[in-house]
Structures are given as C-alpha cells and as structure tokens.
Design an enzyme around this catalytic site. Structure first.
Site, mmCIF file in Angstrom:
data_model
loop_
_atom_site.group_PDB
_atom_site.id
_atom_site.type_symbol
_atom_site.label_atom_id
_atom_site.label_comp_id
_atom_site.label_asym_id
_atom_site.label_seq_id
_atom_site.Cartn_x
_atom_site.Cartn_y
_atom_site.Cartn_z
ATOM 1 N N GLU A 3 42.999 42.728 44.434
ATOM 2 C CA GLU A 3 41.928 43.704 44.230
ATOM 3 C C GLU A 3 41.773 44.594 45.459
ATOM 4 O OE1 GLU A 3 38.508 41.286 43.300
ATOM 5 O OE2 GLU A 3 38.971 41.286 41.164
ATOM 6 N N GLU B 200 42.462 38.490 35.579
ATOM 7 C CA GLU B 200 41.406 37.486 35.782
ATOM 8 C C GLU B 200 40.391 37.690 34.668
ATOM 9 O OE1 GLU B 200 39.645 37.561 39.716
ATOM 10 O OE2 GLU B 200 41.541 37.055 40.687
#
Ligand SMILES: *[C@@H]1O[C@H](CO)[C@@H](O)[C@H](O)[C@H]1NC(C)=O
Ligand SMILES: *[C@@H]1O[C@H](CO)[C@@H](O)[C@H](O)[C@H]1NC(C)=O
Ligand SMILES: *[C@@H]1O[C@H](CO)[C@@H](O)[C@H](O)[C@H]1NC(C)=O
Ligand SMILES: *[C@@H]1O[C@H](CO)[C@@H](O)[C@H](O)[C@H]1NC(C)=O
Ligand SMILES: *[C@@H]1O[C@H](CO)[C@@H](O)[C@H](O)[C@H]1NC(C)=O
Ligand SMILES: *[C@@H]1O[C@H](CO)[C@@H](O)[C@H](O)[C@H]1NC(C)=O
Length: 621
Positions: free
Chosen positions: A180, A257
């Site tokens: 991320e 995720e």
C-alpha cells in the site's frame, strides 16, 4: 519435477482427490491468471508463519485447504529475520522456507509479501528497529542506506526461497512489492528501484497492492508490475481499471486484502472485532466473495488466520496518538487465533464449494477442545528494581535504539542534585508508557495513548531517586504523518522547565524472564515497583488454553521461557493464547511481570472459551 509428500496424513486424501501439481509457470493475460497456461482463479487467504507456532503450521495449512483455499498469502517480517545488522535468524517461526514447503505438500500455492515494508499491524511494519540508527536512513524511499539494507534482506530471503519458486517447481507464484505504498507516498523512483531489486532476486511475476482510490493507485502503481487493490472489491476493481492506464499493469483483478473483520487495539473504548455469531455480517462476506468468484476475479481473505503478535511484535496505529495493536491477532478470522474453525469458516467453505469442482475440497478435521487449568499458583519472587542489569551512564538520556535495544523497557534513573519542583516532561513526547517512581514509590503514569494531556507533578529534594520506567508499546505501522519511531526517551527530561542532567540507564529488553536462581522474596509487592511472579504447574492432557489473569493490571507473561505477550486489563483482549505445543505434562514454568502489582490480583487459570471485554483503565486520570 519432484513433488514429495512428507506429510503422510494428507497422502490418502491427495491420492484420492489429487490436486497437487508440479507447476512450472505462472503468468496472466488481461482477464486471467494462468498457471501452466490454464486460467487460475486465486482463492486465497492470508496467514503469516511468524504469527503461528511452527509446530502448528501443518494443521493451519491443512485447514486453509479444507476451507477451499488454493493459495496462501504470506507476509515476511524482516525485523524477526535480521534482529541486528549482523545476525540472521531463519529458525523456528522464522523458517519461512519450511512453511512454504508444507504449504505445497497440502496443495496450496503461495503469494509472497516480503515488503520490505509490510504494515501488517507488525512492529514498524516489519522494519528492524536498528534502521533508526543507520546514518542517513530514510525508510520507504530511494535512499542509499535504505535500499542497501533492504537489498541485503531481500537477497538473503531469495537465497532461502529459490527452490520454492514456481520457476523451480515450488509453490510461490508471485511476489508483492512494498505494501500500500500509495497510501504513504508517490515516489516512482523508489518503487522502480524495489521492482528491479525483486526482479534480480526472485525473477517472479510482481504486483502492487493499494487502496481502491485514485491517489493510492497513482502513487503505488509501477510499470512492470500488475496493479491490484484491496478493501471493497467492487470499489477497488472499478478504481483500478479507471485510474491505471499502463497496459503492463492491467490484468486479472485480485482483491489483495478482502477484510474479513478488523484488527483489535488496546484501549478501554475499543471492542473485539468479529463477525462470529452475526448471520447478516457473515452473509455480506459470502456475497462479496461470491461476487468476486462470479466476476472471474481473485481474492485474498485478510486474515484467513491471524495468529498472535508474540512477545513484543505488535505494531500500532497512529492518528495524533499511539494506538497499539493487541497481542492477539485473532482478527475475527475464519480460523480463530487458536486455529479453531468458526461459523465464518463453515459459511465460506460452503460458498467456495459451490464454485469449485465437487469433491475437490478435503474434509474439515475434527476439532480438539482447549483444556482447562483450574488454578496456577504464582508468588512474588523478584522485584524488578532488585534485578537491574549494569547501567549505562550519560549526561542526557539515550534513546532505546542507540542502546542497541529494539523492544521492551528502559529504566532511566536520576539522583536529584538540588531541590526542584514542577511538571515532568520527558523529551519531545512520551514513548510510550511511563511509570514514574520517586524513591521507589510510584508517583504517576504517563501514557501516550490517552486522548487527553496526562501530567505528573513532582517536588524533588536533593538525593531523591527519580525512576522513569519507559515501555515500548510497539512502533507505528500505519497512519498519516507517522512520527519519529525511536523509543525510550528522545530529548531531555525536565521538571518545572529545568533539565535534569546525569542519568543511569538500565536496558530491560525482557527477551527472557529472570532465571529461577535469581528468585528472592518480595516483602511488600503491592507498594514496590514492578514485580515478577513465578510458579510452576502440571497438566494431565496437553492442549491449548487461554490464560486469564483476573484483576491484574498490566504486564507480560512467559511460559516455559516463551513470551506470550502483553496483558492489560483495559482490553479488549482479556486472555492470552497458550498453545499446547508450548506445554509439557510436568513442571511448566510461568513468570508474570506485573508492572503495577495490586492487592486484587486473582488466581491465574487456563480457560477453554476465551472472553473479550473492556475494563476502565485504573491509571486514567
Ligand atoms: C550495506 O549493507 C551491508 C549489509 O547489511 C552492510 O554490511 C554495509 O555496511 C552497507 N553499506 C552501506 C554503504 O551502507
Ligand atoms: C471513551 O468513550 C466515552 C464515551 O463515548 C468518551 O466519553 C471517552 O472520552 C472515551 N475515552 C477515550 C479514552 O477515548
Ligand atoms: C467484474 O467487475 C468489473 C468491475 O466492476 C466489471 O467491469 C467487469 O465487467 C466484471 N466482470 C465480470 C466477468 O463480471
Ligand atoms: C468466466 O470464465 C469462464 C471460463 O473461462 C467463462 O466460461 C465465463 O464466461 C466467464 N464469466 C464471465 C462472467 O465472464
Ligand atoms: C551498539 O553496537 C555498536 C555496534 O556493535 C557498538 O559500536 C556500540 O558500542 C553499541 N552501543 C551500546 C550502547 O552498547
Ligand atoms: C539537552 O540539554 C542540554 C543541556 O541543556 C543541551 O545541551 C541539549 O541540546 C539538550 N538536548 C535536546 C535534544 O534538547
């Protein structure tokens, strides 16, 4: 190619339903991942080996396969593997190569998430604390000291994992670069340098995983790696195709995720996150995963099995104050912290079953119930202040990392030279929880997680001894404007604005509990400083249990020398997971560090059904 089945329990199943293949290529086109040229939908779940006792890896991996997963996503925590610049530890829970070998044996493929930054609610997102002391270090950037340190780690890991890469007949399909990154920065020279480092080390297909929004994707995507998103699949998939224009980064969609529930944070106001028992929440998860499967896309359930932040491995969130992650990383996952199936597991198994070939999912193993341990006798055996190591002396306080210490506590001691009074300030900020003592008596607590200012006022006389016991509660893994991550005291200590000079510093990393030989009697445990309690217990049947310490305020528990983590009455975690594989039948050794011993500490016991909940913070002002 050679596929061996060392794990004999599964051979019967595998030879009956046989789905393990010796694969040798993994690629993708615009629509699909391709395993040996055939479309492959990743039905994945996250399960990090370093959060699971290695003795239980085969059990947890088999249960992943038995829920219908075909792929395991795994973070690797760099700080555990390279605890100091000169030492490597790839044994026990850090033997990730063995974990991936076991995954292959039960028919699971692997997606490698090696960072170097992984977030993952782990201490500093996986960075070793010693990075702070490397001159010129700027983490998560194309900075020579950082890239050099990262390269040493990535190359070492790649050496370990070579035989396990898909290109060598192993289960590892692809690797994620960073984590991320677009939520943190947008430096493409950094991501490109990491991409090249991963290419050289692994030679695997690469991907990035970012939040499903424009700035995240623009910041994190890099030419040469597939761009994927996490969070809501509907939002993420649409955003990826809208904001990523580089054709090389476009391909099949993967929800990198899919959040099954959420993490737990220490605080009186923070409740345990779970969908267990909530039919409507579980149905919503089933609908999302069905949507992804029907969409011919892929997912990684985060977490399939969370496990435990053993010892001091928890990270912390940051939003103007530190919110440390609990020792338990249960995450409300389908397989709970102790590896037991939940109603979420059963529901998802049903959903996945309807999308895969009949009979291709192995049976769910029988659940072995946890054991009960009625009462564990412990007695106060050692006062922490009687067990101090050799101090380091300095004019002004030194931070934890500069003392070559990563975790635990430091006691800072100052002997007062002239009378002084006023408010105590410790450097630029309390890092993180400070127990203050004057001549051995507790004079206050300062805790950086409190939402309101917390001050201690002192009136010091010559020859008074001021002790400040500083606890590292975990370095930040996530949050905007992440602060300087050094622990201990950074800066000067002042009282009423005057700087206190001349300090003795006692490093207390607490890797190990004190040895039994060191035990002494503690006359008055409740009014002294921190106290070690110890004892020994037997169990008839070896099995998992959950340790409960009713009425105990805060501290750390070791059983047979293994640090089970922190306990803290504020919750939401109220019990510590004690795996049966850490027990023996006779003479199990338990040590509890009670940071704030009190008169209401009840009998410690092992319970079969864990409880969660919050109690008021006895130290809150
Ligand atoms: C680069 O990293 C290696 C291995 O950690 C270390 O031995 C070396 O001193 C570092 N060199 C520089 C210039 O930082
Ligand atoms: C906890 O919640 C209560 C009620 O919402 C609020 O008044 C209090 O400030 C909160 N405490 C903390 C530490 O956030
Ligand atoms: C999958 O979802 C994306 C994004 O919502 C959509 O554009 C695409 O048409 C869907 N594909 C299938 C095969 O359903
Ligand atoms: C998904 O893939 C399968 C097999 O390639 C194909 O038959 C099916 O039409 C696809 N579904 C959608 C919605 O595109
Ligand atoms: C920390 O380790 C470095 C490198 O080994 C050493 O030079 C230094 O003296 C150590 N510092 C302390 C306080 O032990
Ligand atoms: C600490 O105090 C000393 C003496 O006043 C001063 O020289 C030093 O710069 C101070 N350090 C910091 C970090 O403020």
């Amino acid at each position: 190619m050679h596929c061996s089945f060392l794990f004999t329990a599964f051979v019967v199943f595998l030879s009956t339903f046989g789905s393990v293949t010796c694969s040798s290529s993994f690629t993708w086109n615009r629509q699909s991942f391709l395993l040996n040229g055939e479309p492959y939908q990743i039905i994945g779940g996250q399960m990090d080996p370093q959060r699971i006792p290695y003795q239980y890896w085969p059990d947890r991996l088999y249960k992943a396969r038995a829920m219908g997963l075909n792929t395991i996503f795994s973070y690797v925590f760099w700080d555990q593997i390279q605890p100091t610049p000169d030492t490597w530890d790839l044994t026990g829970r850090n033997n990730v190569a063995e974990y991936f070998r076991l995954a292959q044996e039960v028919g699971l493929n692997v997606v490698l998430r090696a960072g170097p930054f992984v977030c993952g609610e782990h201490e500093w997102g996986g960075f070793p604390a010693w990075l702070s002391e490397v001159p010129g270090m700027v983490v998560r950037s194309n900075n020579a000291p950082f890239m050099n340190a990262s390269k040493a780690y990535i190359e070492r890991l790649a050496t370990e994992l070579q035989p396990l890469l898909i290109t060598h007949g192993g289960p590892i399909l692809m690797a994620q670069i960073e984590n991320e990154y677009g939520s943190y920065g947008a430096d493409h020279t950094y991501m490109a340098a990491l991409r090249d480092m991963f290419n050289d080390a692994f030679g695997l297909p690469l991907y990035t995983n970012d939040g499903g929004g424009e700035s995240y994707l623009i910041g994190g995507q890099i030419h040469g790696a597939l761009a994927e998103t996490d969070g809501s699949p509907q939002v993420g998939f649409a955003a990826r195709d809208q904001y990523v224009t580089d054709p090389i980064s476009l391909g099949p969609q993967l929800d990198g995720e899919y959040y099954i529930t959420w993490l737990d944070l220490w605080a009186s106001n923070s409740s345990y996150q779970t969908d267990v028992g909530s039919a409507s929440s579980i149905k919503a998860v089933q609908e999302d995963l069905s949507w992804i499967l029907t969409n011919n896309s892929s997912f990684n359930i985060y977490m399939f099995h969370g496990g435990t932040n053993w010892g001091f491995q928890n990270g912390a969130d940051w939003s103007d104050s530190l919110t440390p992650v609990t020792t338990s990383y249960d995450y409300g996952a389908p397989l709970d912290e102790s590896g037991r199936i939940t109603d979420v597991y059963s529901a998802l198994r049903e959903t996945i079953s309807s999308y895969v070939a009949a009979g291709s999912i192995p049976p769910v193993p029988k659940q072995i119930p946890p054991i009960q341990i009625d009462s564990i006798e412990v007695s106060p055996t050692l006062a922490l202040f009687d067990f101090l190591p050799q101090p380091i002396s300095a004019v002004t306080p030194t931070n934890m990392e500069a003392l070559n210490q990563s975790h635990g506590f430091i006691l800072y001691r100052h002997t007062v030279q002239s009378a002084i009074s006023g408010t105590l300030e410790t450097g630029d900020a309390p890092r993180d929880r400070l127990l203050i003592y004057l001549n051995g008596k507790r004079a206050g607590v300062i805790d950086s997680i409190y939402q309101y200012p917390q001050t201690v006022t002192l009136a010091l006389q010559p020859n008074d001894v001021l002790d400040i016991l500083v606890e590292n509660m975990g370095r930040v893994n996530y949050g905007p404007r992440i602060p300087d991550q050094r622990k201990g005291i950074v800066g000067n200590v002042t009282v009423g604005g005057s700087t206190l000079m001349e300090w003795e510093m006692f490093p207390l990393s607490m890797e190990e509990p004190p040895t039994p030989q060191a035990r002494l009697d503690v006359k008055d445990p409740v009014s002294s400083g921190p106290v070690f309690y110890s004892g020994s217990f037997d169990v008839d049947t070896l099995g998992d249990t959950f340790l409960e310490l009713p009425g105990w305020t805060k501290g750390v528990v070791w059983v047979n020398g293994i640090n089970l983590g922190r306990y803290w009455t504020v919750g939401p975690q109220q019990t510590l997971y004690l795996p049966g594989c850490y027990l023996k039948n006779r003479n199990n050794d338990i040590t509890v560090l009670a940071l704030e011993p009190n008169a209401n500490q009840g009998a410690i016991r092992g319970i079969q059904t864990r409880n969660w909940g919050n109690n008021p913070d006895p130290d809150a002002p």
